[in-house]
Design an enzyme around this catalytic site. Structure first.
Site, PDB file in Angstrom:
ATOM      1  N   ARG A 136     -52.837  -5.678   6.664  1.00 51.91           N
ATOM      2  CA  ARG A 136     -52.809  -6.843   7.545  1.00 51.91           C
ATOM      3  C   ARG A 136     -52.834  -6.369   8.996  1.00 51.91           C
ATOM      4  NH1 ARG A 136     -54.301  -9.597   4.046  1.00 51.91           N
ATOM      5  NH2 ARG A 136     -53.495 -11.591   3.281  1.00 51.91           N
ATOM      6  N   HIS A 192     -62.758  -7.291   6.356  1.00 54.87           N
ATOM      7  CA  HIS A 192     -61.698  -7.764   5.463  1.00 54.87           C
ATOM      8  C   HIS A 192     -62.224  -7.891   4.023  1.00 54.87           C
ATOM      9  CE1 HIS A 192     -57.657 -10.080   5.639  1.00 54.87           C
ATOM     10  NE2 HIS A 192     -57.812  -9.524   4.455  1.00 54.87           N
ATOM     11  N   ASP A 238     -40.845   3.152   2.957  1.00 53.87           N
ATOM     12  CA  ASP A 238     -40.615   1.800   2.456  1.00 53.87           C
ATOM     13  C   ASP A 238     -39.136   1.681   2.115  1.00 53.87           C
ATOM     14  OD1 ASP A 238     -40.357  -0.600   1.082  1.00 53.87           O
ATOM     15  OD2 ASP A 238     -42.287  -0.404   0.061  1.00 53.87           O
ATOM     16  N   GLU A 258     -59.266 -12.159  13.740  1.00 51.82           N
ATOM     17  CA  GLU A 258     -60.372 -12.070  12.783  1.00 51.82           C
ATOM     18  C   GLU A 258     -61.296 -13.271  12.916  1.00 51.82           C
ATOM     19  OE1 GLU A 258     -59.136 -11.260   8.789  1.00 51.82           O
ATOM     20  OE2 GLU A 258     -58.142  -9.391   9.320  1.00 51.82           O
TER      21      GLU A 258
END
Length: 359
Positions: A261, A309, A200, A290
């Site tokens: 995601r 989800h 990150d 989705e």
């Protein structure tokens, strides 16, 4: 007596409108409030694009009717498109009960001078726990052995060394993204005894060192990690950050988890990687489309765990989201700048023009 402030509480079948109502009444005691309510069909009907926004539920016409002359909107999934914002001239605040206001045209709201707030961390505990559950399920073949036993197959051969699972204790786990969710996952993994790598570029090195995790580049993380879990936001920089080129860097038999995601990954190369055994298992809660279609190749690939989800689906998440959203609205109603504003420039513009929010 001052006129009551007109508020729309737009919820759904996860965060009910009444939850917003009660949360704002608690956060703004003594404030005269007049509520209108709306219930959108999510999650019984999947969210999707509406107008020029994504991940929304309901229609623009339904939202405009529900809004009426409301000044403040507490909302979960309703579509605040450019059209809705243009046709709601009384609207002064959109408070969204999500980690990011993806159902709001933020640019249109900014042009209209409307602050848009959001709720970071609302589902951090829920999503972190779910990601860890997916890791354990994949590493120890829990869904597969359950399904096979119910069909009458006693898979004692899972004890054979070539089929045996892997412990988190002593295993190197790579986390892509180190926000609120990633930090909780890391803390629990460290308690299990895992070595935790983090990729990150925006992570604080001092915090990472204090948390006992090692910051590395994405390519190094992929090369060294037996388990990789995604916890990043989707931006132009992170879209398809895992793809055919760098997925090959994973050690043979690695486990990949995505509960963040779908757009973070290119799903195209995954079936071949699973068939070859280069990817040992794949656990997904999110998808590039989705829901995924019936002929989706990963439905037929080996060692795949899929859930619809659900990472944030806890009762505590709903309560927390409503409370944080109401706190943002209450701050605005007191004449203060809310803590979590995605477009703070609207306050500077109002200040330059000699105005400000109405309390």
């Amino acid at each position: 007596m001052k006129d009551a402030i007109r508020v729309l509480a737009s919820g759904d079948h996860f965060i009910a409108p009444q939850l917003f109502v009660e949360a704002l009444q608690k956060a703004a005691p003594g404030t005269a409030l007049e509520f209108r309510t709306q219930t959108t069909p999510w999650p019984h009907t999947p969210f999707g694009p509406v107008g020029n926004v994504k991940e929304a539920s309901g229609t623009e016409d339904e939202l405009l009717e529900a809004l009426g002359d409301a000044e403040v909107a507490l909302v979960q999934m309703a579509p605040f498109t450019d059209r809705v914002i243009r046709e709601a001239p009384n609207l002064k605040l959109i408070a969204v009960a999500r980690g990011g206001p993806v159902n709001v045209d933020v640019a249109a709201a900014t042009r209209a001078g409307i602050p848009v707030t959001f709720t970071p961390g609302r589902n951090a505990a829920a999503a972190a726990e779910f990601a860890l559950g997916l890791m354990l399920a994949a590493l120890r073949r829990i869904p597969a052995s359950d399904a096979e036993l119910k069909k009458g197959a006693w898979r004692g051969d899972y004890y054979a060394i070539d089929n045996a699972g892997i412990e988190l204790d002593g295993t190197t786990v790579g986390l892509v993204g180190y926000g609120a969710i990633g930090a909780i996952v890391a803390r629990v993994l460290r308690a299990f005894g895992s070595t935790v790598l983090v990729a990150d570029p925006y992570a604080d090195p001092a915090r990472a060192a204090a948390d006992g995790v090692e910051l590395v580049a994405l390519e190094e993380l992929l090369r060294r990690s037996s388990v990789v879990s995604l916890h990043a936001r989707v931006t132009p920089e992170t879209r398809h950050m895992l793809n055919a080129d760098n997925l090959k860097l994973l050690p043979k038999g690695a486990v990949l988890v995505n509960s963040a995601r779908g757009e973070l990954m290119d799903y195209g190369p995954l079936p071949a990687l699973l068939e070859s055994g280069h990817l040992g298992a794949l656990a997904l809660d999110v998808y590039d489309v989705e829901p995924p279609p019936g002929d989706w190749p990963l439905h037929r690939a080996p060692n795949v765990i899929t859930t619809p989800h659900l990472a944030g689906a806890t009762r505590q998440t709903a309560d927390r989201a409503a409370a944080i959203t109401a706190a943002q609205a209450a701050a605005y109603l007191r004449g203060e700048r809310p803590e979590f504003v995605v477009n703070p420039e609207v306050f500077e513009a109002a200040k330059s023009a000699g105005g400000g929010q109405q309390s």
